[in-house]
Design a protein around this motif. Structure first.
Motif, mmCIF file in Angstrom:
data_model
loop_
_atom_site.group_PDB
_atom_site.id
_atom_site.type_symbol
_atom_site.label_atom_id
_atom_site.label_comp_id
_atom_site.label_asym_id
_atom_site.label_seq_id
_atom_site.Cartn_x
_atom_site.Cartn_y
_atom_site.Cartn_z
ATOM 1 N N UNK A 1 0.462 -1.494 0.142
ATOM 2 C CA UNK A 1 -0.239 0.308 0.149
ATOM 3 C C UNK A 1 1.325 0.906 -0.258
ATOM 4 N N UNK A 2 2.162 1.573 -0.260
ATOM 5 C CA UNK A 2 3.021 2.062 0.080
ATOM 6 C C UNK A 2 3.268 3.362 -1.663
ATOM 7 N N UNK A 3 2.798 4.173 -1.727
ATOM 8 C CA UNK A 3 2.403 4.651 -2.766
ATOM 9 C C UNK A 3 3.716 6.504 -2.432
ATOM 10 N N UNK A 4 3.586 6.021 -4.278
ATOM 11 C CA UNK A 4 4.007 7.909 -4.695
ATOM 12 C C UNK A 4 5.385 8.097 -4.718
ATOM 13 N N UNK A 5 6.188 6.949 -5.461
ATOM 14 C CA UNK A 5 7.718 6.933 -5.444
ATOM 15 C C UNK A 5 8.034 6.204 -6.932
ATOM 16 N N UNK A 6 8.985 6.122 -7.626
ATOM 17 C CA UNK A 6 9.200 5.968 -8.714
ATOM 18 C C UNK A 6 10.296 4.559 -8.166
ATOM 19 N N UNK A 7 10.556 3.654 -9.524
ATOM 20 C CA UNK A 7 11.530 3.256 -9.200
ATOM 21 C C UNK A 7 13.089 3.282 -9.196
ATOM 22 N N UNK A 8 12.981 4.980 -9.168
ATOM 23 C CA UNK A 8 14.161 5.333 -9.902
ATOM 24 C C UNK A 8 14.782 6.335 -8.271
ATOM 25 N N UNK A 9 13.338 6.638 -8.299
ATOM 26 C CA UNK A 9 13.762 7.471 -6.361
ATOM 27 C C UNK A 9 14.316 6.388 -5.478
ATOM 28 N N UNK A 10 13.448 5.377 -4.867
ATOM 29 C CA UNK A 10 13.860 3.891 -4.980
ATOM 30 C C UNK A 10 15.617 3.797 -5.657
ATOM 31 N N UNK A 11 15.736 3.805 -6.292
ATOM 32 C CA UNK A 11 17.330 3.549 -6.938
ATOM 33 C C UNK A 11 17.715 4.052 -5.894
#
Length: 300
Positions: free
Chosen positions: A35-45
């Protein structure tokens, strides 16, 4: 010509196995499933990179010297990866986020073997290189205690013998089924990471406990290490007195001093290694370099 004995050890991540999808993508998928939202994979990286670098600096080698467990070390990285990405007055991380990621990256759910790994290891036992009498295969990796379970879940027969374990309980007996991996040395258990020579010396110590080494001296074994990082693997092995092989898919991009053996090989890798480190592009090429044969073929 007298028979020789071979101690062949491998790095784990990037050499024997690789992530099924980029790590950031897998982290993001698990977080979004909770249920976590508001981020892209690029931001996670980008956030993961910062968190990993910081934790490695503050608590090197998975926090071993500071009394941390590897699980706690990874929990901190996971938390520090996602906290900057989850915003709002009620923002908090799901309590299952770290446990699910730790579980995922302990098994085949997160990883694949590189092509040709399993047939190479099996053919090495059934059709060993010419002139080799005894073979021992090990893992030397900058990692924590999840490596044996990951490799087992991917279909390898992994001995319970690990550095630092209770030898009486974990040492295999001569009549046990042949393993693909005879022992595992992990930096967390040793207290030192590659390229430190002490992690290679730990593998030499485990070799002496194997049934295959009975009645032999350490000098009777040729020691070869295969890895995918030049500094940690190739230079580290060489400084510890081992021969080394760089697994590198781009033959035109080899570090200075590493010779490519994919196109022309004698089929006697131990002889070729006398002139220094060599590079191979795949486990199929490694089999040819060793002179390991197979009727079924090995994936390249």
């Amino acid at each position: 010509m007298p028979k020789r004995n071979l101690l062949l050890c491998f790095d784990a991540f990037g050499t024997l196995l690789k992530p099924k999808q980029p790590i950031a993508q897998q982290y993001g998928d698990v977080a979004r499933s909770l249920g976590l939202r508001g981020f892209t994979d690029e931001q996670v990286q980008a956030s993961f990179k910062v968190a990993f670098k910081q934790e490695s600096k503050e608590n090197p080698n998975f926090g071993k010297a500071n009394g941390m467990t590897p699980s706690r070390w990874w929990e901190k990285i996971i938390g520090n990866t996602f906290r900057p990405l989850v915003v709002g007055p009620d923002a908090k991380l799901h309590q299952e986020l770290a446990p699910r990621l730790l579980y995922r990256f302990s098994s085949e759910e997160a990883y694949d073997l590189l092509p040709g790994v399993l047939p190479f290891l099996q053919d090495l036992r059934t059709s060993p290189p010419s002139g080799i009498e005894r073979i021992a295969v090990g893992i030397i990796t900058n990692s924590d205690d999840r490596v044996p379970s990951v490799l087992t879940s991917l279909g390898l027969r992994v001995s319970p013998l690990v550095y630092g374990s209770d030898g009486a309980k974990s040492r295999p007996s001569p009549d046990e089924t042949t393993y693909d991996i005879d022992f595992t040395v992990m930096s967390y258990d040793v207290g030192h990471e590659k390229p430190d020579r002490r992690i290679f010396e730990a593998a030499e110590g485990l070799l002496a406990t194997l049934p295959a080494a009975n009645g032999t001296s350490p000098d009777a074994w040729a020691k070869v290490y295969v890895g995918d990082e030049h500094g940690k693997d190739i230079v580290g092995a060489r400084n510890a007195g081992w021969h080394s092989v760089l697994l590198n898919e781009a033959p035109s991009d080899l570090p200075h001093g590493v010779r490519q053996l994919d196109e022309q090989t004698s089929g006697d890798l131990l002889h070729d290694l006398k002139d220094g480190p060599v590079g191979v592009a795949s486990f199929g090429n490694l089999a040819k370099a060793f002179g390991v044969s197979s009727n079924r073929g090995i994936g390249s």
